[in-house]
Motif scaffolding. Structure first.
Motif, PDB file in Angstrom:
ATOM      1  N   PHE A  86       0.820  -1.214   0.000  1.00  0.00           N
ATOM      2  CA  PHE A  86       0.000   0.000   0.000  1.00  0.00           C
ATOM      3  C   PHE A  86       0.854   1.265   0.000  1.00  0.00           C
ATOM      4  O   PHE A  86       0.633   2.179  -0.799  1.00  0.00           O
ATOM      5  CB  PHE A  86      -0.928  -0.013   1.215  1.00  0.00           C
ATOM      6  N   ILE A  87       1.827   1.347   0.913  1.00  0.00           N
ATOM      7  CA  ILE A  87       2.598   2.593   0.975  1.00  0.00           C
ATOM      8  C   ILE A  87       3.508   2.745  -0.236  1.00  0.00           C
ATOM      9  O   ILE A  87       3.811   3.873  -0.648  1.00  0.00           O
ATOM     10  CB  ILE A  87       3.384   2.730   2.299  1.00  0.00           C
ATOM     11  N   ARG A  88       3.946   1.646  -0.841  1.00  0.00           N
ATOM     12  CA  ARG A  88       4.699   1.739  -2.098  1.00  0.00           C
ATOM     13  C   ARG A  88       3.849   2.407  -3.178  1.00  0.00           C
ATOM     14  O   ARG A  88       4.341   3.207  -3.967  1.00  0.00           O
ATOM     15  CB  ARG A  88       5.103   0.350  -2.586  1.00  0.00           C
ATOM     16  N   LYS A  89       2.580   2.073  -3.204  1.00  0.00           N
ATOM     17  CA  LYS A  89       1.687   2.585  -4.246  1.00  0.00           C
ATOM     18  C   LYS A  89       1.316   4.055  -4.038  1.00  0.00           C
ATOM     19  O   LYS A  89       1.026   4.757  -5.001  1.00  0.00           O
ATOM     20  CB  LYS A  89       0.397   1.750  -4.292  1.00  0.00           C
ATOM     21  N   HIS A  90       1.329   4.504  -2.801  1.00  0.00           N
ATOM     22  CA  HIS A  90       0.752   5.817  -2.517  1.00  0.00           C
ATOM     23  C   HIS A  90       1.705   6.847  -1.923  1.00  0.00           C
ATOM     24  O   HIS A  90       1.312   7.996  -1.724  1.00  0.00           O
ATOM     25  CB  HIS A  90      -0.452   5.643  -1.588  1.00  0.00           C
ATOM     26  N   PHE A  91       2.956   6.444  -1.658  1.00  0.00           N
ATOM     27  CA  PHE A  91       3.919   7.378  -1.072  1.00  0.00           C
ATOM     28  C   PHE A  91       5.267   7.259  -1.781  1.00  0.00           C
ATOM     29  O   PHE A  91       5.569   6.243  -2.403  1.00  0.00           O
ATOM     30  CB  PHE A  91       4.086   7.115   0.434  1.00  0.00           C
ATOM     31  N   HIS A  92       6.065   8.300  -1.657  1.00  0.00           N
ATOM     32  CA  HIS A  92       7.398   8.301  -2.252  1.00  0.00           C
ATOM     33  C   HIS A  92       8.238   7.193  -1.624  1.00  0.00           C
ATOM     34  O   HIS A  92       8.110   6.871  -0.434  1.00  0.00           O
ATOM     35  CB  HIS A  92       8.056   9.669  -2.028  1.00  0.00           C
ATOM     36  N   SER A 124       5.621   0.514  -8.168  1.00  0.00           N
ATOM     37  CA  SER A 124       5.826   1.954  -8.330  1.00  0.00           C
ATOM     38  C   SER A 124       4.620   2.724  -7.803  1.00  0.00           C
ATOM     39  O   SER A 124       3.535   2.167  -7.621  1.00  0.00           O
ATOM     40  CB  SER A 124       6.053   2.301  -9.803  1.00  0.00           C
ATOM     41  N   ARG A 125       4.822   3.992  -7.581  1.00  0.00           N
ATOM     42  CA  ARG A 125       3.763   4.845  -7.056  1.00  0.00           C
ATOM     43  C   ARG A 125       2.650   4.989  -8.081  1.00  0.00           C
ATOM     44  O   ARG A 125       2.895   5.304  -9.244  1.00  0.00           O
ATOM     45  CB  ARG A 125       4.339   6.210  -6.693  1.00  0.00           C
ATOM     46  N   LYS A 126       1.396   4.795  -7.643  1.00  0.00           N
ATOM     47  CA  LYS A 126       0.271   4.739  -8.577  1.00  0.00           C
ATOM     48  C   LYS A 126      -0.682   5.924  -8.485  1.00  0.00           C
ATOM     49  O   LYS A 126      -1.244   6.354  -9.491  1.00  0.00           O
ATOM     50  CB  LYS A 126      -0.536   3.450  -8.330  1.00  0.00           C
ATOM     51  N   ILE A 127      -0.895   6.451  -7.276  1.00  0.00           N
ATOM     52  CA  ILE A 127      -1.979   7.407  -7.083  1.00  0.00           C
ATOM     53  C   ILE A 127      -1.854   8.629  -7.981  1.00  0.00           C
ATOM     54  O   ILE A 127      -2.843   9.186  -8.440  1.00  0.00           O
ATOM     55  CB  ILE A 127      -2.062   7.843  -5.588  1.00  0.00           C
ATOM     56  N   ALA A 128      -0.619   9.034  -8.291  1.00  0.00           N
ATOM     57  CA  ALA A 128      -0.418  10.235  -9.109  1.00  0.00           C
ATOM     58  C   ALA A 128      -0.833  10.012 -10.557  1.00  0.00           C
ATOM     59  O   ALA A 128      -1.056  10.970 -11.300  1.00  0.00           O
ATOM     60  CB  ALA A 128       1.043  10.679  -9.034  1.00  0.00           C
ATOM     61  N   THR A 129      -0.949   8.749 -10.979  1.00  0.00           N
ATOM     62  CA  THR A 129      -1.303   8.460 -12.369  1.00  0.00           C
ATOM     63  C   THR A 129      -2.810   8.310 -12.577  1.00  0.00           C
ATOM     64  O   THR A 129      -3.267   8.217 -13.709  1.00  0.00           O
ATOM     65  CB  THR A 129      -0.606   7.169 -12.835  1.00  0.00           C
ATOM     66  N   LEU A 130      -3.579   8.276 -11.492  1.00  0.00           N
ATOM     67  CA  LEU A 130      -5.020   8.082 -11.601  1.00  0.00           C
ATOM     68  C   LEU A 130      -5.730   9.420 -11.776  1.00  0.00           C
ATOM     69  O   LEU A 130      -5.274  10.458 -11.305  1.00  0.00           O
ATOM     70  CB  LEU A 130      -5.541   7.364 -10.356  1.00  0.00           C
ATOM     71  N   GLN A 131      -6.867   9.399 -12.438  1.00  0.00           N
ATOM     72  CA  GLN A 131      -7.633  10.612 -12.704  1.00  0.00           C
ATOM     73  C   GLN A 131      -8.620  10.881 -11.570  1.00  0.00           C
ATOM     74  O   GLN A 131      -9.263   9.959 -11.069  1.00  0.00           O
ATOM     75  CB  GLN A 131      -8.398  10.472 -14.022  1.00  0.00           C
ATOM     76  N   PRO A 132      -8.745  12.138 -11.163  1.00  0.00           N
ATOM     77  CA  PRO A 132      -9.688  12.458 -10.087  1.00  0.00           C
ATOM     78  C   PRO A 132     -11.133  12.255 -10.509  1.00  0.00           C
ATOM     79  O   PRO A 132     -11.472  12.275 -11.700  1.00  0.00           O
ATOM     80  CB  PRO A 132      -9.405  13.931  -9.787  1.00  0.00           C
ATOM     81  N   ILE A 133     -11.988  12.062  -9.530  1.00  0.00           N
ATOM     82  CA  ILE A 133     -13.428  11.930  -9.755  1.00  0.00           C
ATOM     83  C   ILE A 133     -13.991  13.309 -10.092  1.00  0.00           C
ATOM     84  O   ILE A 133     -13.673  14.297  -9.437  1.00  0.00           O
ATOM     85  CB  ILE A 133     -14.106  11.355  -8.502  1.00  0.00           C
ATOM     86  N   THR A 134     -14.802  13.386 -11.130  1.00  0.00           N
ATOM     87  CA  THR A 134     -15.356  14.669 -11.557  1.00  0.00           C
ATOM     88  C   THR A 134     -16.856  14.727 -11.289  1.00  0.00           C
ATOM     89  O   THR A 134     -17.528  13.697 -11.179  1.00  0.00           O
ATOM     90  CB  THR A 134     -15.093  14.900 -13.054  1.00  0.00           C
ATOM     91  N   TYR A 135     -17.354  15.957 -11.208  1.00  0.00           N
ATOM     92  CA  TYR A 135     -18.778  16.199 -10.967  1.00  0.00           C
ATOM     93  C   TYR A 135     -19.305  17.011 -12.148  1.00  0.00           C
ATOM     94  O   TYR A 135     -19.261  18.240 -12.154  1.00  0.00           O
ATOM     95  CB  TYR A 135     -18.968  16.913  -9.624  1.00  0.00           C
ATOM     96  N   GLU A 136     -19.764  16.271 -13.171  1.00  0.00           N
ATOM     97  CA  GLU A 136     -20.098  16.891 -14.454  1.00  0.00           C
ATOM     98  C   GLU A 136     -21.280  17.839 -14.364  1.00  0.00           C
ATOM     99  O   GLU A 136     -21.417  18.749 -15.179  1.00  0.00           O
ATOM    100  CB  GLU A 136     -20.350  15.797 -15.493  1.00  0.00           C
TER     101      GLU A 136
END
Length: 445
Positions: A86-92, A124-136
């Protein structure tokens, strides 16, 4: 929090706690809408099914889920491997090494820890590559609250910053929303009431003799006539639709607090703050909330006078009461960071960098806040994480090379740092013994 390793990386984060009803901020995966789930990464490589769900829940909050899904009230223990994954995916990766060192030094099984650390090294770190949730629907939303034109009270404390305050008031003159008053608590010397005659605004100014930021804000709120309170500062720049953007956010998400975003002059809004999300912090320099909120949680704690984190403490009270706050990038403002006036004249502009060599580090109010809500153990973890990096000036806080050097230097001057922290801890103990100085806003105000 869903993963135990977060206690090392975010020991004093709002989201570590439950609110007074026993709920966490993290939504149960089975309660999330399909439209949200399809934006999140499903990771089947966790050993535990609980870890898989907790990761999805974490992503939902980090990427901007704001809704009424049922939340977790407790979390099951997950394997050490899953925590490292988990921390590998979400932290430096530097923070992953930091956690390993803490785990080994705190007498956890080194073989088990190192094995999990090594097995997850390819992640590798993943969270930075994901797209935020939008409110159309947000841009086309017809706000009934906005149409009803409630009176807004804009609160601004000021101290020896007339040149900067002038720009803020000029910005307020350009607001697209016009039903507002401006309440300024002026602590300047010399106090210059004629300054306010130049502006075409409904200004009510109060000359406060005591140099006290939280008293100033509390006084302004007591004098406010508005249904809504907009909190601002004397060294920011705001857009013409700033008030309107805050009101629209309150109405669309049906929340009681809109937490605006700051960004430094000459820069842009940080990517991780550029979308709507559940607010993880509260800043009194850019926020709007219903005045009735102060009847529920009280005014600002005056234990923070001439120190720092009074707004963070107020945000904690909001969180614990279950009062939802939305981080609102549309109501952003530029932080000019005036070089004179304000807290600089009170001696406590920076929370972690003392004004003199042997002054307390961090400022005692920081430890007071941490210990009051998170306890001694979490406070110590927070100090381990933040104090070494505070050896160098604030402007280098994102410079990786300087941060590494700061860590090395902190070892060299460790005796001095320990003395600084000890002094701060003792002063915080006095504050804790005195207790909070929080006045409730009466129903008559």
């Amino acid at each position: 929090m869903p993963f135990v390793f977060l206690k090392y990386l975010q020991p004093t984060h709002y989201f570590r706690l439950k609110n007074l009803k026993g709920d966490t901020v993290f939504p149960k995966v089975e309660a999330l809408p399909e439209s949200v789930l399809e934006k999140l990464e499903q990771d089947s490589n966790y050993l535990s099914s609980h870890a898989k769900d907790y990761d999805i829940s974490w992503q939902a909050i980090q990427l901007g889920y704001i809704g009424d899904a049922e939340t977790y009230q407790s979390f099951n223990k997950v394997p050490v491997y899953d925590n490292y994954r988990f921390i590998r995916k979400h932290f430096h990766k530097a923070w992953v090494l930091y956690v390993l060192l803490l785990r080994v030094l705190s007498l956890h099984n080194p073989i088990k820890e190192i094995a999990a650390f090594v097995k997850t090294r390819h992640i590798s770190r993943k969270i930075a590559t994901l797209q935020p949730i939008t409110y159309e629907d947000y841009t086309s939303f017809e706000s009934n609250l906005l149409a009803s034109k409630p009176l807004v009270s804009v609160v601004i404390p000021t101290l020896n910053r007339y040149a900067y305050l002038k720009n803020v008031l000029k910005d307020l003159e350009q607001q697209t929303y016009t039903n507002f008053e401006v309440i300024i608590v002026d602590q300047s010397e010399p106090f210059t009431p004629d300054f306010y005659k130049a502006f075409k605004l409904d200004i009510k100014y109060i000359n406060q003799k005591e140099k006290a930021l939280w008293l100033a804000r509390n006084t302004a709120i007591k004098h406010a006539k508005g249904k809504l309170i907009a909190l601002s500062e004397d060294d920011v720049r705001i857009k013409p639709d700033w008030i309107e953007a805050h009101i629209r956010c309150l109405d669309f998400f049906q929340v009681q607090v809109s937490a605006g975003v700051f960004y430094p002059e000459g820069q842009n809004i940080p990517n991780d703050r550029a979308f709507f999300s559940v607010a993880s912090q509260f800043a009194t320099g850019n926020a709007m909330l219903y005045k009735k909120v102060f009847n529920i949680v009280g005014l600002f704690d005056r234990q923070f006078e001439k120190q720092r984190m009074g707004d963070g403490e107020f945000g904690m009270r909001l969180f614990l009461e279950g009062i939802q706050s939305v981080s609102n990038p549309d109501a952003s403002c530029v932080d000019v960071k005036a070089g004179v006036g304000g807290l600089r004249e009170m001696g406590s502009w920076d929370a972690f960098r003392p004004s003199t060599f042997l002054a307390p580090r961090p400022i005692p109010s920081v430890i007071y806040f941490f210990r009051r809500y998170f306890g001694k153990k979490a406070t110590r973890r927070a100090l381990w994480r933040t104090v070494p990096m505070s050896v160098f000036p604030y402007q280098f806080k994102k410079n990786k090379a300087m941060l590494i050097l700061a860590g090395v230097l902190s070892l060299v001057i460790a005796p001095v740092i320990c003395l600084q922290v000890y002094r701060s801890w003792k002063l915080a103990s006095i504050k804790l013994k005195q207790g909070p100085i929080i006045e409730k806003l009466s129903e008559n105000h």
